[in-house]
Design an enzyme around this catalytic site. Sequence first.
Site, PDB file in Angstrom:
ATOM      1  N   GLU A  40       0.847  -1.195   0.000  1.00 18.44           N
ATOM      2  CA  GLU A  40       0.000   0.000   0.000  1.00 18.44           C
ATOM      3  C   GLU A  40       0.884   1.248   0.000  1.00 18.44           C
ATOM      4  OE1 GLU A  40      -3.810   1.705   2.569  1.00 18.44           O
ATOM      5  OE2 GLU A  40      -2.360   0.396   3.562  1.00 18.44           O
ATOM      6  N   LYS A 114      -9.574   1.718  -2.646  1.00 21.04           N
ATOM      7  CA  LYS A 114      -9.830   1.149  -1.328  1.00 21.04           C
ATOM      8  C   LYS A 114     -11.219   1.549  -0.825  1.00 21.04           C
ATOM      9  CE  LYS A 114      -7.607   1.002   3.255  1.00 21.04           C
ATOM     10  NZ  LYS A 114      -6.454   1.529   4.030  1.00 21.04           N
ATOM     11  N   CYS A 155      -5.347  -3.407   2.618  1.00 20.39           N
ATOM     12  CA  CYS A 155      -5.148  -3.190   4.043  1.00 20.39           C
ATOM     13  C   CYS A 155      -6.407  -3.396   4.884  1.00 20.39           C
ATOM     14  CB  CYS A 155      -4.536  -1.811   4.254  1.00 20.39           C
ATOM     15  SG  CYS A 155      -3.704  -1.598   5.857  1.00 20.39           S
TER      16      CYS A 155
END
Length: 276
Positions: A40, A114, A155
């Site tokens: 990330e 995301k 994540c």
Amino acid sequence: MKAALLQLNVSDDPVANLLRTIQMVEQAADQGAEFILTPEVTNCVSTSRSHQQSVLQFEDEDPTLKALRDVAATRGVHILIGSLGLKTNDPDGRFANRSFLICPRGDILARYDKIHMFDVAINESETFKESSGYRPGTQAVMAQADFGQIGMAICYDMRFPRLADALVSAGAQILTYPAAFSPVTGAAHWHSLLRARAIEGGVWVIAPAQTGTHSSAQNRTRDTYGHSLVVDPWGEVILDARTDPGVYVFDLDLEKVAEARRRIPSRDNARPFKAP
């Protein structure tokens, strides 16, 4: 096939970060990796929104994306860019936290923003509000690579099994969770969550991560957990990179997906039920 993940310790300087990332991608390709994954925010780790505004770019202008597309084409490899911080045209000025899958021709096969923002108060000294600087995505993404189907996540997404279930239901054989994980929650939950996602779906889970203390021109450092992880579809940890930055090569055998699902056909056994 051979694959490799990069465990990085990037700063808030995208130019310096890119030089090191390219060196490591080349090193992975030299070791025979055909699929290379980065963490990330590969281009910049920063807690300063004003600094991000000065150094981040729009997708079409981002030098990290361009360079990694070029090296994918030159070396004939797939590259999953875990994510890049990118400017958007949103009226509120928030950035995108966007992952890319690049094919061996250098084309973008898929992009994923995301979905789940890390808005938490872990303790008095460690508070995050990702949504203040990044706007959440709304679309789950399945990417079709030459070698298999990849469900893309980032994540904090790993804490949301409904997203993983949707990706596996759409055909994912691999789930990717590039991360810049908190050391506190990493020590408590990282291995358990990633193993759970692999076991539940009967899929490979690959999680390249940021590690260590990240330097900053603003003197506002941030620490990340490291421990880039590869988990096979049976839930076995194939690779734990611990805390050292580096290139970590591993064998990726997608036949293990069918084997795990044959041994425990939980998805076939699932039944509808009424919620309480």
